[in-house]
Design an enzyme around this catalytic site. Sequence first.
Site, PDB file in Angstrom:
ATOM      1  N   HIS A   1      62.307 101.048  79.179  1.00 35.61           N
ATOM      2  CA  HIS A   1      61.534 100.048  79.925  1.00 35.61           C
ATOM      3  C   HIS A   1      61.209  98.853  79.036  1.00 35.61           C
ATOM      4  CE1 HIS A   1      61.146 102.914  83.033  1.00 35.61           C
ATOM      5  NE2 HIS A   1      59.897 103.299  82.885  1.00 35.61           N
TER       6      HIS A   1
ATOM      7  N   CYS B   1      55.025 106.484  82.087  1.00 31.78           N
ATOM      8  CA  CYS B   1      55.887 105.931  81.031  1.00 31.78           C
ATOM      9  C   CYS B   1      55.576 104.462  80.728  1.00 31.78           C
ATOM     10  CB  CYS B   1      57.350 106.088  81.416  1.00 31.78           C
ATOM     11  SG  CYS B   1      57.714 105.671  83.128  1.00 31.78           S
TER      12      CYS B   1
END
Length: 331
Positions: A237, A130
């Site tokens: 994130h 990710c």
Amino acid sequence: MKQFKIAIVGATGLVGRSVMKVLEERQLPIESYGLFASPKSAGTVFSISGKSYTVEELTENSFDRGFDFAIFSAGGETAKKYAPIAVAKGCIVIDNSSYFRMHDDVPLVVPEVNFEDALHHHGIIANPNCSTIQAMLPLKALDDKYHIKRVVYSTYQAVSGAGKDALYDLENIHGSVPLKKFPYPIYNNCLPQIDVFMDNGYTKEEMKMIHETRKILHKPDLKITATTVRVPVKNSHSESINVELEKNFEMEDLLYTLKSFPNLVLQNDTSSSLYPMAIHANGRDEVFVGRVRRDDSVSSGVNLWVVADNIRKGAASNAVQIMERLINNQC
Ligand code: A2P
């Protein structure tokens, strides 16, 4: 038009659930789904596009039903054992685990960056980590125009990236029950450890970012260093990315280069405190970039702040986008 049959392995997990949601939104030519997880989830019912599907225990016979694609989000061990079985039964596997990512015969793909690699698959295509996926969009944009020389990653990674048990630890604000996932409390804390430590002092997550970046950008010798940190944010994130470039740039051109890249959204206005934030990236499939400023400590360098929904673009949406492009290619 051909209608496709899709298997979703790890359907009950955070990523698996998101895969179902993204598939529902995108309205692809899909005839039916098969949902698979561990024995403890067998019997759970999910609805996709108004039809009910019952989760089945994953077994060696799960892929006997003529699935065209299987999207795996069930960890490395499950992928290692079952992805080759799915391929042998005629499926194209898109795997979210790290198990196959660095295998030479497995393409590692971010559709906006290197979709052509997916066309050379041998049955398995790997979805990158990710934290790597979101960095690839701005880095590819800059590499095409200015040639990247060196990258310094510092990440601020959300708890959802570590799965369901990790979110449980984040809610454990009084420390009154034992932690399920992390070695220390994540609430009110930052953990400079994601995954296990390697012999060189880096974590596995940091080394994944380094190796995967080189593979996706086809730059095996690119100089990269990384520090990855888990922060008490539920989802999305954030990353500080320092990039040294081979060519000089005008800031206006560089901003235009970033803004013009597919699915990359520039949020870069310090006068109105406009910059990417996790709370705004949640639920989105684009990658957001801002705080763009010259790094005067080198002859041609730039600092970026890059944010994306790690469960969607960082996993589920990226996998579905790969499948969608392959479907469009076959039709
Ligand atoms: P289950 O929910 O039955 O444990 P997360 O990373 O969010 O925890 O999700 C992991 C996903 O992988 C879940 O759907 C989980 O199913 C699935 N999974 C874990 N181990 C296996 C296994 N051995 N076989 C099939 N699915 C598995």
